[in-house]
Scaffold this active site. Structure first.
Site, mmCIF file in Angstrom:
data_model
loop_
_atom_site.group_PDB
_atom_site.id
_atom_site.type_symbol
_atom_site.label_atom_id
_atom_site.label_comp_id
_atom_site.label_asym_id
_atom_site.label_seq_id
_atom_site.Cartn_x
_atom_site.Cartn_y
_atom_site.Cartn_z
ATOM 1 C CG ASP A 251 27.698 39.166 36.088
ATOM 2 O OD1 ASP A 251 27.356 39.002 34.909
ATOM 3 O OD2 ASP A 251 28.225 40.221 36.509
ATOM 4 C CE LYS B 27 29.546 43.725 35.250
ATOM 5 N NZ LYS B 27 29.822 42.293 35.389
ATOM 6 C CB ALA C 224 33.731 37.364 38.412
ATOM 7 C CB ILE D 44 44.157 36.368 52.677
ATOM 8 C CG1 ILE D 44 43.289 35.186 53.144
ATOM 9 C CG2 ILE D 44 44.637 37.208 53.833
ATOM 10 C CD1 ILE D 44 44.054 33.960 53.483
ATOM 11 C CB SER E 10 30.118 44.092 23.951
ATOM 12 O OG SER E 10 29.069 43.340 24.510
ATOM 13 C CD GLN F 52 25.733 38.106 31.128
ATOM 14 O OE1 GLN F 52 24.970 38.929 31.622
ATOM 15 N NE2 GLN F 52 26.228 38.235 29.913
HETATM 16 P P1 ATR Z 1 36.956 42.677 39.468
HETATM 17 O O1 ATR Z 1 36.438 41.312 39.110
HETATM 18 O O2 ATR Z 1 36.281 43.216 40.667
HETATM 19 O O3 ATR Z 1 37.014 43.622 38.316
HETATM 20 P P2 ATR Z 1 39.816 42.313 39.295
HETATM 21 O O4 ATR Z 1 40.597 43.527 39.588
HETATM 22 O O5 ATR Z 1 39.720 41.841 37.886
HETATM 23 O O6 ATR Z 1 38.413 42.454 39.999
HETATM 24 O O7 ATR Z 1 40.452 41.151 40.154
HETATM 25 C C1 ATR Z 1 39.856 39.909 40.225
HETATM 26 C C2 ATR Z 1 40.724 38.977 41.023
HETATM 27 O O8 ATR Z 1 41.860 38.631 40.240
HETATM 28 C C3 ATR Z 1 41.256 39.528 42.331
HETATM 29 O O9 ATR Z 1 41.003 38.562 43.293
HETATM 30 C C4 ATR Z 1 42.760 39.644 42.086
HETATM 31 O O10 ATR Z 1 43.570 39.390 43.219
HETATM 32 P P3 ATR Z 1 43.825 40.533 44.326
HETATM 33 O O11 ATR Z 1 42.572 40.589 45.142
HETATM 34 O O12 ATR Z 1 45.003 40.049 45.100
HETATM 35 O O13 ATR Z 1 44.122 41.792 43.588
HETATM 36 C C5 ATR Z 1 42.977 38.528 41.104
HETATM 37 N N1 ATR Z 1 44.204 38.682 40.330
HETATM 38 C C6 ATR Z 1 44.414 39.556 39.326
HETATM 39 N N2 ATR Z 1 45.663 39.376 38.820
HETATM 40 C C7 ATR Z 1 46.224 38.365 39.527
HETATM 41 C C8 ATR Z 1 47.484 37.677 39.477
HETATM 42 N N3 ATR Z 1 48.403 38.011 38.574
HETATM 43 N N4 ATR Z 1 47.708 36.680 40.352
HETATM 44 C C9 ATR Z 1 46.769 36.331 41.256
HETATM 45 N N5 ATR Z 1 45.570 36.922 41.355
HETATM 46 C C10 ATR Z 1 45.290 37.920 40.498
#
Ligand code: ATR
EC number: 1.1.1.25
Length: 280
Positions: free
Chosen positions: A103, A67, A134, A157, A15, A252
């Site tokens: 954030d 979080k 995010a 969606i 980090s 942030q």
């Molecule tokens: P968080 O930010 O809550 O940790 P994450 O699991 O990292 O969430 O996912 C963030 C976004 O990346 C999600 O919108 C995810 O799409 P889905 O809602 O369909 O899961 C998107 N995402 C991750 N990999 C992807 C990929 N290969 N193609 C398109 N979208 C992707």
């Protein structure tokens, strides 16, 4: 006063938050320390939090995967963080743990710092790609800042629809699939990639192909490893104005530090220094 600050999360050995906050402390002559407090997912989180309460910290950051998990252990939650449903900053006041989320505001500050005109224009049309945590924070910040048109496109969606429920009175939001968004990119003044797609080691991937953009559009990616993602490279080839993800990390942190100490530290040269660190 000597500030005892830190970061909980896992894994956090790489980090950059300690570097950022120690630099802030040096710049404004605040005494204190900021340390990594790694909490393995194999341990009992409640026990770890009980131990943390004994440490009398003045504040700490929370990163993945805690979080949301931190919420039941807080005495108060800032209304914005409550809407977002996640906390990345805790300020300890009179022994009480108060949760905030910096954030989304951090992202917005970083954008406005580089492109101040964005906040002054009427009807800026914004597209958010991805609908994870995010995106939720950034959407919330844009709605609160009074942006009138903020659309969301996501692979799933339903997740985009759920985020759009945060919408305030003055914001109109349309929700799209990624395929639809691919055809619509030419509409937008600002396109923000909020997912982890394109992060090392998958550096050749991009959430959607960018084939057309509006003249003068800003294209932004919150991924900062690499600094210039495949998505930003496509945007650059189309002549877009670029906004890089590492600046969100700085702003942030700036906002968290402000919550703890009341001091807003100018980012100045830290933008360039962080870029150099990340580029190795
Ligand atoms: P968080 O930010 O809550 O940790 P994450 O699991 O990292 O969430 O996912 C963030 C976004 O990346 C999600 O919108 C995810 O799409 P889905 O809602 O369909 O899961 C998107 N995402 C991750 N990999 C992807 C990929 N290969 N193609 C398109 N979208 C992707």
């Amino acid at each position: 006063m000597v500030y005892r600050l830190g970061l909980i999360g896992y894994p956090i050995e790489h980090s950059l938050s300690p570097w950022i906050h120690e630099s802030f402390m040096n710049q404004v002559r605040v005494n204190g320390s900021y340390r990594r407090i790694e909490i393995s997912p194999d341990t009992n989180f409640q026990d770890e939090i009980s131990m943390l309460k004994q440490e009398n910290l003045n504040g700490f950051n929370i990163t993945v995967p805690y979080k949301q998990k931190i919420l039941p252990f807080l005495d108060q939650v800032d209304p914005g963080a409550a809407d977002i449903g996640a906390v990345n900053t805790v300020c300890v006041k009179d022994g009480e743990w108060i949760g905030y989320n910096t954030d989304g505001m951090g992202y917005l500050r970083s954008l406005v710092e580089e492109y101040p005109e964005i906040i002054k224009q009427d009807k800026v049309h914004v597209l958010l790609l991805g609908a994870g945590g995010a995106c939720r924070g950034i959407y919330h910040a844009f709605v609160n800042a009074g942006f009138t048109n903020v659309d969301i496109a996501n692979r799933t969606i339903e997740k985009a629809e759920e985020i759009a429920l945060l919408q305030g009175g003055g914001t109109v939001t349309e929700v799209f699939t990624l395929e639809e968004a691919t055809r619509l990119t030419g509409r937008y003044d600002l396109i923000i990639q909020t997912s982890s797609v394109g992060m090392k080691p998958e550096t050749d991937t991009s959430i959607i192909p960018l084939n057309q953009i509006k003249k003068g559009a800003i294209v932004s990616d919150i991924v900062y490893q690499p600094i210039k993602t495949a998505f930003l490279q496509q945007a650059d080839d189309l002549g877009a104005k670029l906004h890089y993800g590492h600046t969100m990390l700085l702003y942030q942190a700036q906002y968290s530090f402000e919550i703890w100490t009341g001091k807003r530290v100018p980012i100045g040269e830290m933008d360039r220094e962080l870029k150099t660190i990340l580029e190795g």
